[in-house]
Scaffold this motif. Structure first.
Motif, PDB file in Angstrom:
ATOM      1  N   LYS A  53       0.747  -1.213   0.183  1.00  0.00           N
ATOM      2  CA  LYS A  53      -0.047  -0.094   0.082  1.00  0.00           C
ATOM      3  C   LYS A  53       0.690   1.275   0.014  1.00  0.00           C
ATOM      4  N   ALA A  54       1.858   1.241   0.741  1.00  0.00           N
ATOM      5  CA  ALA A  54       2.851   2.400   0.988  1.00  0.00           C
ATOM      6  C   ALA A  54       3.412   2.666  -0.447  1.00  0.00           C
ATOM      7  N   GLY A  55       3.859   1.395  -1.252  1.00  0.00           N
ATOM      8  CA  GLY A  55       4.459   1.451  -2.534  1.00  0.00           C
ATOM      9  C   GLY A  55       3.532   2.386  -3.628  1.00  0.00           C
ATOM     10  N   THR A  56       2.106   2.172  -3.280  1.00  0.00           N
ATOM     11  CA  THR A  56       1.254   2.925  -4.328  1.00  0.00           C
ATOM     12  C   THR A  56       1.348   4.507  -4.111  1.00  0.00           C
ATOM     13  N   TYR A  57       1.798   4.937  -2.925  1.00  0.00           N
ATOM     14  CA  TYR A  57       2.310   6.215  -2.705  1.00  0.00           C
ATOM     15  C   TYR A  57       3.422   6.701  -3.109  1.00  0.00           C
ATOM     16  N   ALA A  58       4.119   5.772  -3.989  1.00  0.00           N
ATOM     17  CA  ALA A  58       5.375   5.943  -4.420  1.00  0.00           C
ATOM     18  C   ALA A  58       6.598   6.188  -3.447  1.00  0.00           C
ATOM     19  N   ASP A  59       6.716   5.286  -2.379  1.00  0.00           N
ATOM     20  CA  ASP A  59       7.299   5.058  -1.091  1.00  0.00           C
ATOM     21  C   ASP A  59       8.604   4.066  -1.805  1.00  0.00           C
TER      22      ASP A  59
END
Length: 641
Positions: free
Chosen positions: A27-33
């Motif tokens: 989920k954090a990856g979808t926010y470009a983390d």
């Protein structure tokens, strides 16, 4: 989200829950983390206890690379995965491209890793100055680049050998915290204690920062007391940390296995090493296959099936281009190599063509004509010749094959061997080889004093053959004026080291050197009383015939019986002669033939001839012409072998 995912993966501050951890990180990856993807890659590499899934690790890092602001460490991590092989097959093109991106952005590890890969694949290095890459990385503070530069200057085909440069880069690498360089400096004789202390502090720092190689080396330092006070508890702690699940665990397992097999733990531990190698080899690592295959074909307890598996593993490593695997296959009997489809000679040629200098030197030595030998010598000279032993053997071949040019080349190689020995831990076998070669005048005029110095260093380092050589040459006067006292001293040391020939040599001195005979007998008696069968035999013979004192045939025969009972074949034959003549024992043809028969059954051809004669004549046994003929045929076949 990223922090929560990491807490779940680690089980810190919350119960360990891999599924929840992965979900939060996705989920954090979808926010470009980018950090979320890096943690996901670590998870898929097996760092948090799950089974590795390398394709998913590549996917996570690829998503990180696609985001703006990603660091060069992501590029390097992704390149390493491609270079290692995602599904057992390396993707060198992708790895090189990623390393070049990191290097173009000035990342020291990217420069170093790019150089490493190009060194391993010179066909891809066209137009690239690998040494310049490493020096650039070193100037940016990369300890790994400094260590690799030391290796290259010590021995490579990339730059001319320069031991001063090699030493300088080694010291710089150790000061920068390079684990292998620290261990190398600490292990050298005469290492500076203060420098060793500082280097060991750097090694601890690298281990505490998570470097697996440092953990392994620190564990060994605590276990052996090399550079640190011995501490088994800390040794166990760092070994456990090195083998914990996670990234680079396989590298730690491989390094630890190699050190265990080298006996660097105070003694070789083949069982533990084999377990480590089995695990790494299951993941398709060619280096682990090589180490495990080498262990299986050389281990004394390996049965036929184990050796066959070892050959198969070595063949797998050879298919990956590991030339030392080909060289080991070349040392196996042809009947064990049938499954590979090649003979030992064909594997030796493959090893030489793949860059193994030792195999090429062997082919030059075995060549049937000078032109063939010269071709293989030319091949050797295009390769890095790293060991002093190989340099000396190459010098011997050069002096034999190439006339005056060969003599000059031999002189150069001898000098290189001598220079190499100055910068490495003395090897007794190589010291002895250098000394013998100098005495033979290879590479120029014979330098007897320098040669003797090398042979004595070899003997002092424990080389029994060097001790015997010195003893025999002092006895014969071949090294100048004869000196029976020095001869007995060196032969006694060889005898203590388990050399059978030294016992015979001491007995000869006892028989011929009246003034020094008591010292020779004393050395024999000490070894005989310690139970060394050849010394027991020669001490018995000396007593029989009065070498070094009054003859005592009865005591002599008693010592001979001890040696014969211990399985010494020569003592059995001597005892047979004693019973045949009644010298020191009761005259007995039966006992004489009985001892002769024992020696014959032990495989001695002379005894077989004697048994054949005894059975023909009926000496100590019934006449049996058929058995006599069989023993005669066996004796002749044994003598031919």
């Amino acid at each position: 989200m990223t922090s929560l995912g990491e807490y779940y993966l680690r089980g810190e501050g919350a119960p360990k829950d891999i599924a929840k951890g992965v979900a939060w990180l996705e989920k954090a990856g979808t926010y470009a983390d980018i950090d979320a993807y890096k943690l996901l890659a670590r998870h898929y590499r097996g760092e948090f206890g799950s089974a590795p899934d390398l394709p998913k690790a590549v996917e996570a890092l690829s998503r990180a690379v696609a985001l703006p602001g990603h660091g060069t460490s992501v590029l390097v991590s992704l390149a390493r995965l491609y270079a290692a092989g995602i599904r057992g097959q390396p993707d060198i093109e992708s790895a090189l491209a990623l390393y070049r991106q990191a290097a173009d952005r000035g990342d020291p590890s990217g420069l170093t890793e790019l150089a490493k890969l190009l060194l391993a694949r010179p066909q891809d290095a066209e137009g690239t100055d690998v040494v310049a890459l490493l020096k650039d990385a070193a100037d940016r503070g990369s300890p790994d680049a400094m260590g690799l530069l030391s290796d290259l200057y010590e021995c490579s085909a990339v730059v001319s050998p320069d031991m001063e440069q090699a030493r300088s880069w080694l010291v710089r690498a150790a000061a920068a915290g390079h684990p292998r360089s620290i261990a190398a400096l600490a292990s050298r004789a005469g290492a500076d204690p203060e420098m060793t202390r500082r280097n060991m502090e750097a090694l601890k720092g690298a281990a505490e920062e998570g470097d697996r190689e440092s953990m392994v080396l620190l564990s060994f330092a605590y276990r052996t007391g090399q550079g640190l006070d011995r501490d088994e508890r800390l040794a166990a702690k760092w070994q456990e940390a090195a083998l914990a699940p996670g990234e680079d665990r396989s590298r730690a397992q491989l390094l630890l296995a190699r050190k265990l097999l080298n006996g660097e733990r105070g003694g070789a531990d083949e069982g533990f090493a084999r377990g480590l190698l089995e695990e790494v080899a299951r993941d398709g690592d060619a280096n682990a296959a090589f180490e495990l295959g080498r262990l299986l074909v050389s281990a004394a307890q390996s049965d036929g099936d184990a050796r066959a598996r070892g050959v198969a593993l070595l063949q797998k490593a050879a298919a990956s281009g590991i030339a030392p695997a080909m060289a080991i296959l070349a040392d196996q009997p042809d009947d064990q190599l049938r499954s590979t489809g090649r003979t030992a000679a064909e594997w030796r040629r493959s090893a030489a063509e793949a860059g193994n200098a030792r195999a090429a030197i062997s082919l030059a030595a075995l060549a049937k004509d000078p032109s063939e030998a010269s071709a293989w010598i030319a091949r050797v000279e295009s390769l890095p010749v790293c060991s002093a032993r190989d340099m000396v053997e190459l010098a011997q071949i050069q002096s034999r094959v190439n006339g005056s040019r060969g003599a000059e080349q031999a002189r150069i190689w001898i000098q290189r061997a001598v220079d190499t020995m100055k910068f490495s831990e003395p090897d007794s076998a190589t010291l002895f080889l250098i000394g013998r070669t100098m005495l033979e005048g290879v590479g120029g005029a014979s330098d007897q004093q320098a040669a003797l110095a090398y042979i004595k260093r070899s003997a002092d380092a424990g080389k029994v053959e060097a001790m015997r050589f010195l003893g025999r040459h002092y006895a014969s006067g071949a090294l100048g004026e004869g000196d029976n006292g020095l001869a007995i001293e060196w032969l006694a040391r060889a005898l203590q080291g388990g050399d059978e020939g030294a016992a015979t040599d001491l007995a000869r001195l006892a028989a011929s050197a009246e003034e020094d005979a008591p010292a020779a007998i004393a050395a024999l008696r000490a070894a005989a009383e310690a139970g060394f069968a050849p010394a027991v035999r020669e001490y018995g013979r000396s007593l029989q015939f009065g070498f070094g004192g009054a003859a005592d045939p009865a005591q002599g025969a008693a010592w001979l019986r001890k040696a014969a009972d211990a399985g010494d074949v020569m003592a059995m034959k001597e005892l047979s002669r004693a019973y045949a003549s009644g010298y020191g024992v009761e005259l007995s043809a039966n006992a004489s033939t009985d001892w002769l028969l024992r020696a014959a059954n032990a495989g001695d051809a002379e005894a077989m001839y004697g048994v054949s004669l005894a059975m023909t004549l009926g000496f100590g046994t019934e006449v049996n012409t058929e058995a006599a003929q069989k023993w005669l045929a066996t004796a002749e076949a044994t003598a031919r072998r």
